[in-house]
Design an enzyme around this catalytic site. Structure first.
Site, mmCIF file in Angstrom:
data_model
loop_
_atom_site.group_PDB
_atom_site.id
_atom_site.type_symbol
_atom_site.label_atom_id
_atom_site.label_comp_id
_atom_site.label_asym_id
_atom_site.label_seq_id
_atom_site.Cartn_x
_atom_site.Cartn_y
_atom_site.Cartn_z
ATOM 1 N N GLY B 129 13.682 -2.317 6.034
ATOM 2 C CA GLY B 129 14.376 -3.576 6.304
ATOM 3 C C GLY B 129 13.551 -4.774 5.880
ATOM 4 N N TYR B 130 13.585 -5.071 4.606
ATOM 5 C CA TYR B 130 12.808 -6.194 4.051
ATOM 6 C C TYR B 130 13.744 -7.305 3.569
ATOM 7 C CZ TYR B 130 8.089 -4.118 3.759
ATOM 8 O OH TYR B 130 6.856 -3.609 4.034
ATOM 9 N N THR B 163 17.800 1.105 1.836
ATOM 10 C CA THR B 163 18.202 2.330 1.146
ATOM 11 C C THR B 163 18.495 3.466 2.132
ATOM 12 O OG1 THR B 163 16.745 1.651 -0.628
ATOM 13 C CG2 THR B 163 17.570 3.912 -0.703
ATOM 14 N N GLU B 247 4.118 1.079 -2.445
ATOM 15 C CA GLU B 247 5.410 1.191 -3.104
ATOM 16 C C GLU B 247 5.247 1.127 -4.620
ATOM 17 O OE1 GLU B 247 9.907 -0.713 -2.748
ATOM 18 O OE2 GLU B 247 8.232 -1.788 -1.896
#
Lengths: 373, 403
Positions: B129-130, B163, B247
């Protein structure tokens, strides 16, 4: 896995870099070219003293037992300094041909002189608008007595007019396109019928087109018969060293252009702060990383004796393509002054473009890679 | 220099290969072949995760004390390479590559004890949740707020591009806990132990490829415990930056790309050329495929240098160079796939793409995935910091070298 150069290689590279930093900055280079000299004899003898010239040759002929791949870090440094000495042409090509001649007495003697810096050789290979592959060689060598007679022309022979000996790649049988029927010949440049049309290259080297009119070559001077595979190997070595020089030139362009974008101001700010310029710098850095990785990996493959024709094509095509991209971005970022002879950036551009045009341009190698797995 | 992995690593490769040849179920293999995204089909990839966990191989990059394999960088690369060669679905990265390593470095002992086992075992799936509708590349301007209330935070706002959130049971997120000072300074990093809190709503978003890979998540006075906070309040940006490093970095992208090139060439050998013969013999096609393959080879060389610890990979720009290069290469591969597939890319085949579907593809497997892969791969230059942002970061390292 280990992709670092050995301590000895690093020491040699640093020695060469120290010498070039002191004696071969851009102004000194331009002064050398203005003097009309083909290259710096002093630099060449310094290379001899440091062991650069002996490094790629076997110990039994006075060499230091390395290979063309061993010279890669030195060649990168030469590229950064935009040297005009014919390192790859004299050592990897002419010298490599002499090594391939085995115990041929004439070849042995010249190899010892080449490794010590006492004499220098040139390699006559290209024809027409350039050869992408050795099988295209057409220069006719017709049998006469125990030797051959040469008739025709070689083009863009680096250091030809200054050379103490020529190695000529010629066709003794068959037709252009055949992999068979090729030979490497040792020719004295003073022989009757050998004429030179010398010129300076765009990137500051000295070369000549060479005509051969009924030039007699003795049987003892036929260095290698069935020479196709040998020539392929020599050209691969030359590509490796010239690619290293080109990557050195690309590193220099990256450095110079980064510095320029930081100091040059327009609209009151450094131009590197504009995103359009910044992203071009980023693309240059990505291109350099890729070219550098492929050069380094290819060098390791060459050292392991595992550099295939396909690997050579990848190296040649990538450094050619990425070199052009970096050069064009470098000149564009410099703006008007990038167009002048006074700045080094355009001279670096001419170095990488010369590399791209030789031994098959990127399109040829891409197609070879794409052709079959 | 030494180009070899060495005999010990080669026998490790054989051990890996022997397991990978037998362990995946047919459904897992099918999921691998139908993977058109970084995120493989959920159910089968989690099943594969559990099988690898049973073998002790779920978390190659984790330290041994947390259940990792303790493998060297080379071993991890070999493992990834062997998986890609077999088209096995890559394990979902959120838990194993993002939350897990971050917790190992920055989490409290309690957080590690609570969350690492579920990640390792493939029991929990963590959604990220960014991003928010108004905070994408400019992530620090996020607005989703958390207000302190006793031992809890109360969250209001929304998150997007979460996602597979509709499959998730955990979420890691960035929230705004202060509106004063620099915008980076008022952000807090939270771990949510559930994704079904009262007031929390997950809505899937149908993507260009026709599948609901991404979601939007809405928070309406959602009460979550403060024990889920990583780092100090208002210090979440440094946690997030740490995590973005995971990431972006650490890649074994080239094996899958080389595999795709082989498939493209293989398909072109069976595709007629309008100029006669087959496409694989067409000079223009050969040239273009050769250029693509040469670029993949450079990517591979870069990867191999990186895993050997070459100084090139220690450049500050390395993660961004890697991300930009790999994403743009996958996009070019996807274009080449659609080019070879031609009109076979036009039919939409949503049912045939589902694992276990009884709807057969209209063409072959290559045709089935070419267009969905192309469409999904557009995202690679957008997510994880758009390539524009990456180029900003790379350029900064060029300019910094001259200051």
């Amino acid at each position: 896995m280990d992709f670092n150069f050995t301590e000895e290689q690093v020491m040699l590279r640093d020695g060469v870099a120290r010498y070039l930093d002191r004696n071969y900055d851009f102004d000194a280079r331009q002064g050398l070219l203005r003097s009309g000299a083909a290259w710096s004899k002093e630099t060449w003898s310094q290379f001899a003293e440091l062991g650069v010239l002996a490094l790629p040759f076997p110990e039994e002929v006075g060499g230091l037992g390395g290979s063309a791949a061993t010279l890669v870090p030195v060649a990168e440094t030469c590229g950064e300094h935009l040297t005009v000495e014919p390192l790859a042409f004299a050592l990897a090509l002419a010298g490599g041909a002499l090594v391939a001649a085995g115990d041929n007495a004439g070849a042995r003697a010249r190899l010892a002189d080449l490794a010590s810096g006492a004499s220098i050789g040139a390699f006559a290979y290209d024809e027409g608008r350039g050869l992408a592959a050795p099988a295209q060689i057409a220069l006719a060598a017709t049998a006469s007595g125990d030797g051959v007679t040469l008739n025709g022309e070689k083009r863009l022979v680096f250091g030809a007019a200054q050379a103490d000996f020529l190695v000529v790649a010629a066709r003794v049988a068959g037709k252009a396109g055949d992999a068979t029927g090729l030979a490497l010949l040792l020719v004295d440049p003073k022989t009757d019928g050998v004429t030179f049309t010398p010129f300076r290259t765009q990137d500051g080297r000295s070369a000549a087109h060479v005509r051969f009119d009924n030039v007699k070559v003795a049987g003892a001077d036929v260095l290698v018969r069935d020479a196709h595979d040998v020539i392929v190997r020599l050209v691969a070595d030359a590509i490796l060293l010239l690619a290293a020089e080109a990557v050195g030139a690309m590193s220099a362009m990256m450095r110079i252009t980064g510095a320029y974008a930081t100091t040059r101001k327009q609209f009151g700010v450094a131009i590197g702060t504009f995103q359009a310029v910044a992203h071009r710098l980023a693309d240059m850095k990505i291109a350099l990383a890729r070219a550098h990785a492929t050069l380094t990996y290819s060098t390791a493959l060459a050292e392991a004796g595992r550099l295939t024709a396909r690997d050579v094509s990848v190296l040649k095509a990538q450094v050619g393509k990425l070199g052009r991209a970096i050069a064009e971005a470098a000149v564009q970022t410099h703006g008007g002054v990038g167009m002048t002879d006074e700045l080094s950036v355009g001279h670096y551009m001419k170095r990488v473009l010369a590399f791209e045009s030789m031994f098959g341009a990127a399109d040829y190698h891409f197609r070879m890679i794409g052709k079959a797995a | 220099m030494n180009i070899e992995f060495g005999p010990e690593l080669e026998s490790f490769r054989q051990e890996v290969a022997a397991f990978l040849d037998v362990a995946p179920t047919p459904a897992i293999r099918e999921a691998g072949k139908k993977t058109t995204s970084v995120f493989a089909p959920f159910e089968q990839v989690m099943a594969w995760h559990k099988i690898l966990h049973a073998k002790g191989w779920a978390a190659p990059a984790w330290p041994k004390q947390y259940g990792g394999t303790g493998w060297s960088v080379e071993q991890r690369y070999i493992f990834a390479e062997e998986c890609r060669k077999r088209e096995l679905p890559p394990l979902l990265p959120n838990g194993l590559q993002m939350v897990g390593p971050m917790l190992i470095e920055l989490g409290s002992e309690e957080q590690k004890r609570k969350h690492l086992p579920g990640i390792l075992a493939g029991e929990d799936y963590w959604t990220q949740g960014y991003s928010e509708p108004n905070a994408g590349s400019d992530l620090a301007s996020l607005q989703c707020s958390a207000v302190s209330d006793g031992d809890d935070y109360i969250i209001n706002g929304s998150k997007i591009w979460t996602t597979l959130a509709h499959h998730s049971n955990r979420m890691f997120m960035l929230v705004r806990t202060s509106k004063t000072g620099k915008k980076q300074e008022g952000i807090t990093f939270l771990l949510l132990e559930r994704t079904d809190y009262p007031g929390m709503e997950i809505r899937p978003i149908i993507g260009l490829d026709g599948f609901p890979e991404q979601c939007e998540v809405f928070f309406d006075n959602v009460r979550v415990p403060k024990s889920g906070r990583v780092g100090a309040e208002n210090d979440g940006w440094s946690v997030a930056k740490h995590l973005l490093k995971h990431e972006r970095g650490g890649s074994a992208a080239s094996p899958a790309m080389l595999h795709a090139i082989d498939r493209i060439r293989h398909t072109a050998q069976q595709t007629p050329s309008p100029f006669g013969g087959v496409l694989a013999d067409d000079p223009v096609f050969q040239r273009d495929l050769g250029e693509l393959e040469a670029d993949v080879m450079s990517c591979r060389h870069f990867e191999q240098l990186a895993i050997s610890g070459h100084p090139m990979a220690r450049d500050a720009a390395y993660p961004s160079v890697n991300k930009t290069m790999n994403s743009e290469l996958s996009q070019r591969i996807s274009i080449m796939m659609t080019r070879v597939s031609g009109i076979e890319t036009v039919p939409q085949q949503l049912e045939a793409l589902v694992v276990g579907s009884n709807v057969a593809p209209l063409g072959d497997d290559f045709d089935l995935i070419a267009m969905p892969y192309y469409l999904n791969t557009r995202a690679t230059s957008i997510y994880a910091g758009s390539n524009e942002v990456q180029r900003d970061l790379i350029a900064r390292t060029v300019l910094a070298a001259n200051r």
